[in-house]
Design a protein around this motif. Structure first.
Motif, PDB file in Angstrom:
ATOM      1  N   UNK A   1       0.813  -1.238  -0.063  1.00  0.00           N
ATOM      2  CA  UNK A   1       0.001  -0.100  -0.193  1.00  0.00           C
ATOM      3  C   UNK A   1       1.041   1.013   0.056  1.00  0.00           C
ATOM      4  N   UNK A   2       0.644   2.135  -0.970  1.00  0.00           N
ATOM      5  CA  UNK A   2       1.473   3.550  -0.957  1.00  0.00           C
ATOM      6  C   UNK A   2       1.372   4.347   0.265  1.00  0.00           C
ATOM      7  N   UNK A   3       2.407   4.616   0.833  1.00  0.00           N
ATOM      8  CA  UNK A   3       2.601   5.497   1.950  1.00  0.00           C
ATOM      9  C   UNK A   3       1.620   6.615   1.959  1.00  0.00           C
ATOM     10  N   UNK A   4       1.741   7.550   0.989  1.00  0.00           N
ATOM     11  CA  UNK A   4       1.020   8.902   0.915  1.00  0.00           C
ATOM     12  C   UNK A   4      -0.388   8.560   0.729  1.00  0.00           C
TER      13      UNK A   4
ATOM     14  N   UNK B   1       7.464   5.665  -2.400  1.00  0.00           N
ATOM     15  CA  UNK B   1       7.927   5.680  -3.745  1.00  0.00           C
ATOM     16  C   UNK B   1       9.182   5.270  -4.103  1.00  0.00           C
ATOM     17  N   UNK B   2      10.211   5.366  -3.163  1.00  0.00           N
ATOM     18  CA  UNK B   2      11.416   4.963  -3.274  1.00  0.00           C
ATOM     19  C   UNK B   2      11.621   3.576  -3.470  1.00  0.00           C
ATOM     20  N   UNK B   3      10.742   2.721  -2.771  1.00  0.00           N
ATOM     21  CA  UNK B   3      10.506   1.361  -2.729  1.00  0.00           C
ATOM     22  C   UNK B   3      10.141   0.976  -3.932  1.00  0.00           C
ATOM     23  N   UNK B   4       8.891   1.658  -4.676  1.00  0.00           N
ATOM     24  CA  UNK B   4       8.436   1.530  -5.881  1.00  0.00           C
ATOM     25  C   UNK B   4       9.602   1.487  -7.081  1.00  0.00           C
ATOM     26  N   UNK B   5      10.252   2.532  -6.944  1.00  0.00           N
ATOM     27  CA  UNK B   5      11.365   2.812  -8.053  1.00  0.00           C
ATOM     28  C   UNK B   5      12.228   1.795  -7.940  1.00  0.00           C
ATOM     29  N   UNK B   6      12.753   1.442  -6.725  1.00  0.00           N
ATOM     30  CA  UNK B   6      13.763   0.357  -6.663  1.00  0.00           C
ATOM     31  C   UNK B   6      13.212  -1.008  -7.195  1.00  0.00           C
ATOM     32  N   UNK B   7      12.139  -1.205  -6.932  1.00  0.00           N
ATOM     33  CA  UNK B   7      11.581  -2.364  -7.661  1.00  0.00           C
ATOM     34  C   UNK B   7      11.351  -2.345  -9.008  1.00  0.00           C
ATOM     35  N   UNK B   8      10.831  -1.363  -9.749  1.00  0.00           N
ATOM     36  CA  UNK B   8      10.758  -1.396 -11.228  1.00  0.00           C
ATOM     37  C   UNK B   8      11.874  -1.108 -11.993  1.00  0.00           C
ATOM     38  N   UNK B   9      12.893  -0.736 -11.192  1.00  0.00           N
ATOM     39  CA  UNK B   9      14.378  -0.441 -11.767  1.00  0.00           C
ATOM     40  C   UNK B   9      15.390  -1.742 -11.885  1.00  0.00           C
TER      41      UNK B   9
END
Length: 120
Positions: free
Chosen positions: A79-82, A103-111
């Motif tokens: 679940x997104x923090x914001x 978002x930092x975790x999402x970006x880490x996953x997708x990159x």
């Protein structure tokens, strides 16, 4: 070699077909042997709460609660923090197995190498 699929779903009851597609694709990928990460954002954030997926109805669609349960059991649901903060949802409120991350975790996953990301 296993591939990873990250599915970000932004829709909920406001766009039921798009919401159901995201959950269906994530659960199908998991059943096909992919590593799956489902991100709940926007209106789909509510499905991190107990009982909310059971309220979702869409004709000719698999029950959302079944799709979510499969993804929680075999993949990762975030679940997104914001989004959680805007809805006053805390870690204590969410279904067991759902984490809250930003978002930092999402970006880490997708990159990461070998990852396919889809946004619904």
């Amino acid at each position: 070699m296993s591939r990873k699929l990250v599915v970000k779903v932004t829709a909920g009851r406001d766009a039921p077909e798009r919401c159901a597609q995201a959950f269906t694709v994530a659960a199908t990928a998991l059943a096909a042997g992919a590593e799956v990460s489902l991100w709940l954002t926007g209106e789909s954030s509510w499905y991190a709460l107990p009982g909310r997926a059971e309220e979702f109805e869409l004709p000719h669609s698999a029950p959302l609660e079944d799709l979510l349960a499969a993804i929680v059991a075999g993949g990762q649901v975030t679940l997104c923090t914001q989004c959680a903060q805007r809805r006053n949802i805390t870690e204590a409120d969410v279904i067991d197995g759902v984490r809250i991350a930003g978002a930092a975790s999402f970006v880490e996953e997708i990159l990461a190498d070998g990852v396919q990301a889809l946004v619904y």
